[in-house]
Design a protein around this motif. Sequence first.
Motif, PDB file in Angstrom:
ATOM      1  N   LEU A  58       0.860  -1.183   0.000  1.00 32.12           N
ATOM      2  CA  LEU A  58       0.000   0.000   0.000  1.00 32.12           C
ATOM      3  C   LEU A  58       0.897   1.235   0.000  1.00 32.12           C
ATOM      4  CD1 LEU A  58      -2.814   1.153   0.046  1.00 32.12           C
ATOM      5  CD2 LEU A  58      -2.975   0.637   2.484  1.00 32.12           C
ATOM      6  N   LEU A  82      -2.288  -2.613  -3.597  1.00 31.33           N
ATOM      7  CA  LEU A  82      -3.605  -2.083  -3.292  1.00 31.33           C
ATOM      8  C   LEU A  82      -3.704  -0.644  -3.770  1.00 31.33           C
ATOM      9  CD1 LEU A  82      -4.052  -3.453   0.342  1.00 31.33           C
ATOM     10  CD2 LEU A  82      -4.821  -4.492  -1.805  1.00 31.33           C
ATOM     11  N   TRP A  84      -4.185   2.939  -3.602  1.00 25.28           N
ATOM     12  CA  TRP A  84      -4.116   3.847  -2.455  1.00 25.28           C
ATOM     13  C   TRP A  84      -5.283   4.829  -2.399  1.00 25.28           C
ATOM     14  CZ3 TRP A  84      -3.799   8.601  -4.682  1.00 25.28           C
ATOM     15  CH2 TRP A  84      -3.106   8.725  -5.894  1.00 25.28           C
ATOM     16  N   HIS A  91      -9.759  -1.283   1.622  1.00 23.71           N
ATOM     17  CA  HIS A  91      -8.467  -1.960   1.767  1.00 23.71           C
ATOM     18  C   HIS A  91      -8.624  -3.226   2.609  1.00 23.71           C
ATOM     19  CE1 HIS A  91      -6.298   2.125   1.089  1.00 23.71           C
ATOM     20  NE2 HIS A  91      -6.403   1.458  -0.047  1.00 23.71           N
ATOM     21  N   SER A 105       3.820  -0.683   3.694  1.00 26.82           N
ATOM     22  CA  SER A 105       2.999   0.518   3.523  1.00 26.82           C
ATOM     23  C   SER A 105       3.801   1.757   3.892  1.00 26.82           C
ATOM     24  CB  SER A 105       1.747   0.432   4.403  1.00 26.82           C
ATOM     25  OG  SER A 105       2.098   0.616   5.766  1.00 26.82           O
ATOM     26  N   PHE A 109      -1.029   5.447   5.512  1.00 24.49           N
ATOM     27  CA  PHE A 109      -2.061   4.414   5.477  1.00 24.49           C
ATOM     28  C   PHE A 109      -2.145   3.620   6.786  1.00 24.49           C
ATOM     29  CE2 PHE A 109      -0.632   4.939   1.025  1.00 24.49           C
ATOM     30  CZ  PHE A 109      -1.804   5.486   0.518  1.00 24.49           C
ATOM     31  N   SER A 112      -5.585   1.954   7.670  1.00 27.93           N
ATOM     32  CA  SER A 112      -5.872   0.730   6.930  1.00 27.93           C
ATOM     33  C   SER A 112      -5.082  -0.442   7.491  1.00 27.93           C
ATOM     34  CB  SER A 112      -5.543   0.914   5.442  1.00 27.93           C
ATOM     35  OG  SER A 112      -6.391   1.864   4.838  1.00 27.93           O
ATOM     36  N   CYS A 203       0.501   0.906  -8.696  1.00 24.45           N
ATOM     37  CA  CYS A 203      -0.428  -0.101  -8.201  1.00 24.45           C
ATOM     38  C   CYS A 203      -1.422  -0.541  -9.262  1.00 24.45           C
ATOM     39  CB  CYS A 203      -1.184   0.418  -6.972  1.00 24.45           C
ATOM     40  SG  CYS A 203      -2.241   1.850  -7.277  1.00 24.45           S
TER      41      CYS A 203
END
Length: 470
Positions: A58, A82, A84, A91, A105, A109, A112, A203
């Motif tokens: 992420l 994933l 963003w 998520h 990550s 984030f 999440s 992503c």
Amino acid sequence: MHTIYDTLFDNPAIDNARECLLFQGRRFTFAELRSRTAALARGLSAQGVSRGDRVAVLLHNCNEFVEAFYAVTALGALFVPLNWRLHPAEHLALMQDCAPVAIISEAHFEPSCRAALAAIPSLRLHLEVGAQFEAFLLSGGEGELVRRVDGDDDAAILYTSGTTSLPKGVVLTHRNYVCDHTNVGEFAGIDSASVNLQNSPLCHAAGMHTFMHVTYGARTVLTPRFDVSEALSLIARERVSYMFAVPTVIYALLDSPELANADLSALRTISYGAAPMSETRFREAVEAFGFIFIHAYGMTESSSHSSLLGKDEHRSRAGSVGRGLATSRVRIVREDGTAVAPGEIGEIVIAGPQVMSRYWNRPDATAQTLRDGWLYSGDLGVADGDGFIYVKDRKHDMIISGGVNIFPREIEEVIASHPAVAEVAVYGLPDEKWGEAVAASVVLRDGSNVDADEIRRFVGGSPARYKIPR
């Protein structure tokens, strides 16, 4: 080369001393990318990440994203990027679907990641870029990274955009990726001297343009997100020769007052796709950039690409998506799977080594999409007598009004030719009398001032009256 591992660690096109990545002023050679990737892979392996495990990522565009892609896939684990832009709840839903053992990550984030760590029993490692990530690389130690994968091994799960349900996870193999890189690279003439500008999110399936340049021993300039002024500055300063752009990015460049004085002398190729470019705006783009455009057609399920229209082909076939690629077959079929005649509309189907393995945990959707060796795209298209394919619309986007089929893209082309229109989307809305009514959302160019009635009158001069947006 048969695996992603080969493209970085066993690739004669790569010169260790050559620059590979530029990100926010920091330059990485291929030797540094190899070293950091190997250290990350060793560290993940020491934490128990192994073949078949899923590792969620992420991150915005950054060098750590690229390093994670090569490290995770080198272990035989599945890389799961994933989007963003999604909400933390989204998520969480995606991570619950794929049950990752680790997540990489950035601090932004944290909500999440906190929710995922609390809800997903398999998730045992959270690695945050910055000081923790750099310390983790040091803990990985040194040593050779042994090849543990084969071409048919799963490499990644890329989640498609969901509309009415949870997005489907597209499982791509190592061979899928390598095939896509070489197909597009050969078509576009990529070599070690190429310089790629990666504005689009890594992503997304469009991240392949960076990985493709690694495959060819070439260089990428990474930006966290698209910014017009920064993009034009980087194209000039870093001598960018190649970039992928969705049409809205091209429109933003065309509408920028900075474009007139920008140094575009190194730019040789603009690949565009993911959405159609209007005929009017394409003419503007050619006037600004020249015939340097490649029209890319494909989807996540076909590793991003299945057909391309070349630069010179744009002179006479603008609007087409080409006739396929070196190792891909593309044809148009009726509902019963038989081939259509030239000029007849049908569904575009794709076959070849770049077609996905399956959908993750969705045998029902896999069986519906992969049939008799063909990937059913859900796109409606038509081919001319020479086999050049023209995409008409998404099968599920077609509007049925009063029992008549209406293709939104046809009306969008007409509205987009109005001098006041910058962008347009046409779609169906529920209607008690007709079943569906044609609707349009229009974005005007700066300084323009027209109303809906003027747009309707403008449309009324071209297609049938029942196609005029209500």
